[in-house]
Design an enzyme around this catalytic site. Sequence first.
Site, PDB file in Angstrom:
ATOM      1  N   HIS A 113       1.346   4.200  -3.257  1.00 49.99           N
ATOM      2  CA  HIS A 113       1.080   5.635  -3.133  1.00 49.99           C
ATOM      3  C   HIS A 113       2.348   6.476  -3.304  1.00 49.99           C
ATOM      4  CE1 HIS A 113      -3.189   5.883  -2.193  1.00 49.99           C
ATOM      5  NE2 HIS A 113      -3.057   4.747  -1.531  1.00 49.99           N
ATOM      6  N   HIS A 173     -11.397  11.029  -0.451  1.00 51.27           N
ATOM      7  CA  HIS A 173     -10.643   9.861   0.028  1.00 51.27           C
ATOM      8  C   HIS A 173      -9.655  10.233   1.121  1.00 51.27           C
ATOM      9  CE1 HIS A 173      -6.770   7.597  -0.257  1.00 51.27           C
ATOM     10  NE2 HIS A 173      -7.579   6.608   0.043  1.00 51.27           N
ATOM     11  N   HIS A 175     -12.584   2.055   2.754  1.00 51.09           N
ATOM     12  CA  HIS A 175     -12.407   1.837   1.319  1.00 51.09           C
ATOM     13  C   HIS A 175     -13.588   1.103   0.699  1.00 51.09           C
ATOM     14  CE1 HIS A 175      -8.777   3.663  -0.173  1.00 51.09           C
ATOM     15  NE2 HIS A 175      -8.305   3.558   1.059  1.00 51.09           N
ATOM     16  N   GLU A 215      -9.631  10.740  -5.282  1.00 51.64           N
ATOM     17  CA  GLU A 215      -8.404  10.850  -4.487  1.00 51.64           C
ATOM     18  C   GLU A 215      -7.904  12.289  -4.418  1.00 51.64           C
ATOM     19  OE1 GLU A 215      -4.111   8.641  -3.831  1.00 51.64           O
ATOM     20  OE2 GLU A 215      -4.860   8.925  -5.853  1.00 51.64           O
ATOM     21  N   HIS A 268      -9.388   9.437   5.600  1.00 59.57           N
ATOM     22  CA  HIS A 268      -8.258   8.918   6.366  1.00 59.57           C
ATOM     23  C   HIS A 268      -7.897   9.868   7.511  1.00 59.57           C
ATOM     24  CE1 HIS A 268      -6.609   5.317   4.266  1.00 59.57           C
ATOM     25  NE2 HIS A 268      -7.327   5.785   3.247  1.00 59.57           N
ATOM     26  N   HIS A 320       0.824  -1.208   0.000  1.00 60.33           N
ATOM     27  CA  HIS A 320       0.000   0.000   0.000  1.00 60.33           C
ATOM     28  C   HIS A 320       0.858   1.257   0.000  1.00 60.33           C
ATOM     29  CE1 HIS A 320      -2.900   2.937   1.916  1.00 60.33           C
ATOM     30  NE2 HIS A 320      -3.564   2.515   0.855  1.00 60.33           N
TER      31      HIS A 320
END
Length: 429
Positions: free
Chosen positions: A62, A202, A242, A187, A206, A58
């Site tokens: 990114h 998104h 998600h 995103e 978080h 992950h």
Amino acid sequence: RVRGPRAFFTTDQLTTSEQTETSNDKLGWADILGTAASLNPEQKLEWWREDRGLSEHHYNWHVYYPTGEPVKDRQGELFAYMHEQMLARYNFERLAVGLSPVTPYGPGIGWDKPLLQGFNPNLQGFSFRASLMNIPDGITLGTRSVLSSDMRINRERLLKAIARKYLEDPSGNKVELTMSKLGCTVEADEGSVNRQLYGNLHNNGHVVISLVNDPDARYNINHGAMIDTATAARDPVFFRWHKFVDSIFEAYRTSQPSYTKQDLQVEGIQVDSISIKCEPAPILELKKNLDNQLYTQMKDETEVIYMHQKESVIRQTVLQYLPFTYHFKVSNTGEEDMKLVFRVFLAPIKHVIELDQRRRDFIELDRFVEKIESGSEQTFTRSPDQSSVIMPPSPTVQDIKDKKTFVPQGYCGCGWPRNLLILGGLPLV
């Protein structure tokens, strides 16, 4: 952006390692212990969520596809697909241990109710989250404020754009909707069509979840694990968040025309057979037929890390699949050679019956190209080590010492962890 051992190993592991370090070249040892208590049902999959390879996957994705740089080809589409595959794999593992599939949690979908899942990451610099905490109406991060009500509006605007089949840019112009443009807009990376209109959905999710303990920074409490791409997937709520994000992408997918048989057929090409052969192993000595079955086991491994310029060893138990090979037999009755793309998927036998629902559980294991000559019947073999979805081999500590650190051009470190390619599945009986 580089992350050291503190992002991938718990405080207990690193403390134990430091305490056992010596100055006479002996290695310190630290055992991997899970962070979930036995009363917590999510404890059943802590070994999977806290696998270092999962966090690396992950994090590296990114890093290679950052939000603050010009977007790469199909970046938004890959953002959606990569997280969809993480969800499919997690749901597969949940099914195997008797847990229900992941349910979405986000603005407009459960956000107004307390978050059932708590989480203690036991990582240096990150705070825990108690169960049944309420998501704040808003948070403050430096000079930046995020309101849950704004995030709900952002979601509604995205769903409206999907229904209309277009997005609006800052000048009010219609922009044709594609999965890649939708992914970039969700995103809020450099490819977003309109950040002011559609927000930063998104990433804000978080941030809000990571600050649930101290939403206005009043007490200077550390963020939760959801703030960092290297640690977020350790938290069970990562998958619920998600699933919420994926519900937007799913609305787009279901708005598209379905494939027909004709779309997927290639004239003259016939797949005659597909089989799997598992290599014999001591654990399988009582099994008479190893064909067309996949096996995994939990295996003890060691890994060298460096803390304070000293070498230590982490001992951990991780999932590993037993070696196997795919075998494909394909005929080409046509008059021309054909170059074909093969895609290999794994899906659960049980769960839901409807194919439209089951497709969300399909896990991609490999994708490759083969040339099938005209008028021929060809058989070819494929090893899982050749899989297109797994992380390329990374240099070992010894490779670095030996100065064998050649990195191919375009290397990103992206990919699914090799040891988790095949699902844990059900116990061998």
